[in-house]
Design a protein around this motif. Sequence first.
Motif, PDB file in Angstrom:
ATOM      1  N   LEU A   1       0.837  -1.196   0.000  1.00 12.03           N
ATOM      2  CA  LEU A   1       0.000   0.000   0.000  1.00 12.03           C
ATOM      3  C   LEU A   1       0.877   1.254   0.000  1.00 12.03           C
ATOM      4  O   LEU A   1       0.645   2.196  -0.767  1.00 12.03           O
ATOM      5  CB  LEU A   1      -0.909  -0.015   1.240  1.00 12.03           C
ATOM      6  CG  LEU A   1      -1.820   1.190   1.408  1.00 12.03           C
ATOM      7  CD1 LEU A   1      -2.818   1.280   0.253  1.00 12.03           C
ATOM      8  CD2 LEU A   1      -2.574   1.108   2.743  1.00 12.03           C
ATOM      9  N   TYR A   2       1.907   1.233   0.869  1.00 13.12           N
ATOM     10  CA  TYR A   2       2.781   2.398   0.938  1.00 13.12           C
ATOM     11  C   TYR A   2       3.507   2.601  -0.394  1.00 13.12           C
ATOM     12  O   TYR A   2       3.620   3.724  -0.900  1.00 13.12           O
ATOM     13  CB  TYR A   2       3.791   2.243   2.078  1.00 13.12           C
ATOM     14  CG  TYR A   2       4.713   3.437   2.180  1.00 13.12           C
ATOM     15  CD1 TYR A   2       4.247   4.637   2.702  1.00 13.12           C
ATOM     16  CD2 TYR A   2       6.018   3.375   1.708  1.00 13.12           C
ATOM     17  CE1 TYR A   2       5.067   5.752   2.769  1.00 13.12           C
ATOM     18  CE2 TYR A   2       6.847   4.478   1.767  1.00 13.12           C
ATOM     19  CZ  TYR A   2       6.367   5.663   2.302  1.00 13.12           C
ATOM     20  OH  TYR A   2       7.172   6.762   2.365  1.00 13.12           O
ATOM     21  N   SER A   3       3.950   1.494  -0.987  1.00 14.48           N
ATOM     22  CA  SER A   3       4.640   1.582  -2.276  1.00 14.48           C
ATOM     23  C   SER A   3       3.701   2.163  -3.342  1.00 14.48           C
ATOM     24  O   SER A   3       4.098   3.004  -4.154  1.00 14.48           O
ATOM     25  CB  SER A   3       5.116   0.183  -2.684  1.00 14.48           C
ATOM     26  OG  SER A   3       5.547   0.193  -4.015  1.00 14.48           O
ATOM     27  N   TYR A   4       2.450   1.717  -3.322  1.00 16.47           N
ATOM     28  CA  TYR A   4       1.456   2.213  -4.283  1.00 16.47           C
ATOM     29  C   TYR A   4       1.253   3.726  -4.125  1.00 16.47           C
ATOM     30  O   TYR A   4       1.266   4.478  -5.103  1.00 16.47           O
ATOM     31  CB  TYR A   4       0.139   1.464  -4.064  1.00 16.47           C
ATOM     32  CG  TYR A   4      -1.024   1.997  -4.867  1.00 16.47           C
ATOM     33  CD1 TYR A   4      -1.101   1.800  -6.244  1.00 16.47           C
ATOM     34  CD2 TYR A   4      -2.060   2.689  -4.237  1.00 16.47           C
ATOM     35  CE1 TYR A   4      -2.171   2.287  -6.976  1.00 16.47           C
ATOM     36  CE2 TYR A   4      -3.140   3.174  -4.954  1.00 16.47           C
ATOM     37  CZ  TYR A   4      -3.189   2.974  -6.333  1.00 16.47           C
ATOM     38  OH  TYR A   4      -4.249   3.459  -7.046  1.00 16.47           O
ATOM     39  N   ILE A   5       1.106   4.139  -2.878  1.00  9.37           N
ATOM     40  CA  ILE A   5       0.903   5.582  -2.631  1.00  9.37           C
ATOM     41  C   ILE A   5       2.133   6.362  -3.081  1.00  9.37           C
ATOM     42  O   ILE A   5       2.029   7.403  -3.731  1.00  9.37           O
ATOM     43  CB  ILE A   5       0.604   5.835  -1.127  1.00  9.37           C
ATOM     44  CG1 ILE A   5      -0.706   5.166  -0.732  1.00  9.37           C
ATOM     45  CG2 ILE A   5       0.544   7.323  -0.837  1.00  9.37           C
ATOM     46  CD1 ILE A   5      -0.933   5.081   0.770  1.00  9.37           C
TER      47      ILE A   5
ATOM     48  N   PHE B   1      -0.701   7.596   3.604  1.00 12.03           N
ATOM     49  CA  PHE B   1      -0.705   6.231   4.149  1.00 12.03           C
ATOM     50  C   PHE B   1      -1.407   6.206   5.520  1.00 12.03           C
ATOM     51  O   PHE B   1      -2.263   5.360   5.787  1.00 12.03           O
ATOM     52  CB  PHE B   1       0.741   5.754   4.264  1.00 12.03           C
ATOM     53  CG  PHE B   1       0.900   4.439   4.968  1.00 12.03           C
ATOM     54  CD1 PHE B   1       0.624   3.245   4.314  1.00 12.03           C
ATOM     55  CD2 PHE B   1       1.334   4.391   6.280  1.00 12.03           C
ATOM     56  CE1 PHE B   1       0.774   2.028   4.956  1.00 12.03           C
ATOM     57  CE2 PHE B   1       1.490   3.182   6.928  1.00 12.03           C
ATOM     58  CZ  PHE B   1       1.203   1.999   6.264  1.00 12.03           C
ATOM     59  N   GLN B   2      -1.056   7.176   6.356  1.00 17.15           N
ATOM     60  CA  GLN B   2      -1.677   7.224   7.683  1.00 17.15           C
ATOM     61  C   GLN B   2      -3.165   7.539   7.583  1.00 17.15           C
ATOM     62  O   GLN B   2      -3.988   6.995   8.318  1.00 17.15           O
ATOM     63  CB  GLN B   2      -0.983   8.261   8.556  1.00 17.15           C
ATOM     64  CG  GLN B   2       0.434   7.839   8.884  1.00 17.15           C
ATOM     65  CD  GLN B   2       1.072   8.728   9.929  1.00 17.15           C
ATOM     66  OE1 GLN B   2       0.396   9.510  10.583  1.00 17.15           O
ATOM     67  NE2 GLN B   2       2.364   8.606  10.090  1.00 17.15           N
ATOM     68  N   GLU B   3      -3.494   8.404   6.650  1.00 18.55           N
ATOM     69  CA  GLU B   3      -4.896   8.760   6.484  1.00 18.55           C
ATOM     70  C   GLU B   3      -5.706   7.546   6.034  1.00 18.55           C
ATOM     71  O   GLU B   3      -6.850   7.356   6.451  1.00 18.55           O
ATOM     72  CB  GLU B   3      -5.011   9.900   5.463  1.00 18.55           C
ATOM     73  CG  GLU B   3      -6.375  10.556   5.377  1.00 18.55           C
ATOM     74  CD  GLU B   3      -6.803  11.213   6.690  1.00 18.55           C
ATOM     75  OE1 GLU B   3      -5.937  11.771   7.392  1.00 18.55           O
ATOM     76  OE2 GLU B   3      -8.005  11.138   7.025  1.00 18.55           O
TER      77      GLU B   3
ATOM     78  N   ALA C   1      -6.801   5.066  -0.895  1.00 14.60           N
ATOM     79  CA  ALA C   1      -5.559   5.817  -1.106  1.00 14.60           C
ATOM     80  C   ALA C   1      -5.649   6.665  -2.377  1.00 14.60           C
ATOM     81  O   ALA C   1      -5.267   7.837  -2.387  1.00 14.60           O
ATOM     82  CB  ALA C   1      -4.378   4.856  -1.201  1.00 14.60           C
ATOM     83  N   ARG C   2      -6.187   6.064  -3.420  1.00 14.96           N
ATOM     84  CA  ARG C   2      -6.260   6.785  -4.688  1.00 14.96           C
ATOM     85  C   ARG C   2      -7.142   8.030  -4.570  1.00 14.96           C
ATOM     86  O   ARG C   2      -6.805   9.100  -5.072  1.00 14.96           O
ATOM     87  CB  ARG C   2      -6.818   5.839  -5.754  1.00 14.96           C
ATOM     88  CG  ARG C   2      -6.654   6.374  -7.138  1.00 14.96           C
ATOM     89  CD  ARG C   2      -6.972   5.288  -8.121  1.00 14.96           C
ATOM     90  NE  ARG C   2      -7.803   5.811  -9.185  1.00 14.96           N
ATOM     91  CZ  ARG C   2      -8.087   5.125 -10.276  1.00 14.96           C
ATOM     92  NH1 ARG C   2      -7.642   3.896 -10.407  1.00 14.96           N
ATOM     93  NH2 ARG C   2      -8.811   5.654 -11.211  1.00 14.96           N
TER      94      ARG C   2
END
Lengths: 587, 180
Positions: free
Chosen positions: B21-25, B39-41, B67-68
């Motif tokens: 997920l972090y990598s995607y963001i 990421f935190q949000e 995230a998107r």
Amino acid sequence: MDRNRLADLLAGWEEEGLSAAERDALAEWLERDPEARAQAVRRFTFSSDIARALRLLQIEEGTKNQSEVASPGQRLPGNRLQLWSGRLPGGIKGLAAGLAAALLVLAIWALWDGARQAPAAVIARLEAVHGEVYQLAGTTRSLVQTGREIRSGQGLETGEDSTAVLAFADGTRLQLGADTVLAELTDSAGRGKRIDLVEGSVLADVTRQKPDRPMLLTTARAELTGQGTRFLVCSGPSATHLELEQGLVRLVRRDDQQAIDVEAGFYAEVASDSEPLRSRPVPPRIRTPRLSLHGRFTSLTFSPDGETFATGTDGQVDLWDPDSGEHCASHKWNGEWVHTLAFAPDGRTLAMGGKNSRGVRLWQVGTDQFVQLGSGGTIHRLAFSPDGRTLALSRAQPSFQLWDAVQRVERWTLSGHKGDVTNLAFGPDNQTLVSGGEDGTIKLWDVNAGRELATLAAGTGAEKSRKANRVLAVAYSPDGKTVAAGFRNGTIQLWDLAAKQQRATLRQHTGPITALAFAPDGKRLASSSNDRMIKLWDPVAAVEKVTLLSHDDGIIDVAFSADGQTLASIGKDQKANLWSVQDATRR
Amino acid sequence: VNRVVDNEKLQRLFLEHRDHLYSYIYALVREANTAEDIFQEVGVRVVSKGEAVPAESDFAAWCRGIARNLVLHHWRAQRRNPVIPNSRLLEALDRAYAEAEDTSAASQPGLWALVECLRLLSEPARTVVELRYYQGKSAAAIGQRLQRSGEAIRQLLVRVRRQLAECVRARLALGGNHGS
């Protein structure tokens, strides 16, 4: 398929350097090629891993250097976690969600679990604290005492009258002057010491560091690197002043990366203008006054004939012989701190005002006679016009009064400053008066017409706060061509009155300027400061000639004798010193 | 929507997918601080949605969707230079990450190996890496700051990435870890 081209497009996307057509091309490539999609994920995952690893490394090393890594406003990892936990309640309803939140906090912490394994290291300890000193850690600011340990990434802040001494394990010491902010302090094996001086002054004693890791001190205008050295650095947003006592410091001007080496006994200045960067010899220092008196002095002035000088204390004014230091006379004013004195030009009347004064007292010198003028309230400053016909007085108010000193009636109340009028000085023509205010402005006034003529300055830039821009002292040159103004931020401005333009800025003081005085011949300007220093300047060349160092605390006031041969000073150290100006400037 | 009510399971799912997920963001915003904020949000949103969490098989896609939306919101909120998203590219990246769900992102040992490898970089190389991957500066901006050409910085970054990847591989092969 050209994999290099794909790598270029992915790299371009990463650094936001793709055109719209290139973004389309990348999208098309990713749409049709599964291997391209896998390559994209691998690349971005590695990039995000590098970002995470950098974060962990900075936490572990404590080397988060603001100038290279973090921009103002960015947060430390610790803050991020605080923000995270602080953000939760608004988005969570109910106990179950609260539990889930707690679990998720743990999960997200685990992303940065290195942070918990490697708390910032202790790098220094506060060896001495005088007054209110604050430790800055992320967004928190807390009062500290002597002995407090400072961790990597934390900062320090001193106030108007406070100082601190910070000691590192290797013996390096930083003495923070008043109104000083160090944003982030770090010390790591990998990079050495990094000091970010936002504003204020630091006297640094830097021991030998590893050869390739000298201490780096950054300011808004300059970068200083050195080891095995002792130097004084004073800095604000617009200028950095460096003075070397021992060793050598490399000074880099951040604007153009121009560098010079500053050696012991030299100083250099980096200002916003584009003057050549060079070092100059530090002016001589005199540490022994001709004469020293003791008492809780709060004001002083010389008689016009130079035969006596007067000091004010708690409830009393005393007259002294400036040659022998003998006490000549005194006048009691019970219950009053006398903190401003002014002799009338005929020398027969001494005006005095104080903190709780019931007006201005005019004492017939050598007698028991006196009269009161005006009403009560703190009086900042009294000044007689050179012809003795007008007495100006400023109070803790944005306006000031002009009195007819002969008729003893008020002529004008002049308004225009937006803060208290802190200081006043008459021009030699008796017609013009200069005033300085807490609003950071210097104003010229027509004494006869009772109106404002001009405003000369509006502060000295966007310093930490408007407080820094307060004008605390003003002086009018005897030829009427120049006005000097001293600011709380330690700078002195020289203004050309004909052109109404600032001619020079003198920056060698490290604390608020408390008083300014021109010598009667106009060839010297004396300045005093809370930094315990008195400086004599050549006001034409705008260069310092000598520093007088004898007071053990901030200086309250300075005054020249009528013949210009003696300079008197009083300090918070309960001393009145008399200096031979001739000796001081002959060096 | 199959409801996930087990909080331990929610934690496990998030832990399982957090690196991807972090990598995607990061792939979308390309700047570490913003990526961490978003990421935190996402984490906050996941918790606040509480009982509306989808089935395990859809969890990662659901997090990416949140995230998107947050990234799009972030781009629109850029006052100085609002980003106009390329929806095709976003779709393609989403697909790429969906397909890569089964591949492992950096493990904690891998991350610590990377930390050690970063520590070994020369000072100039590390400065460039920090400016690029931490501050999100472009190669051209870094070049301007360091008085080198943008192309020289790009080539340096290619070399440094290769060097880091080899270093991590070697360290993991030797069993190197944090503190070693």
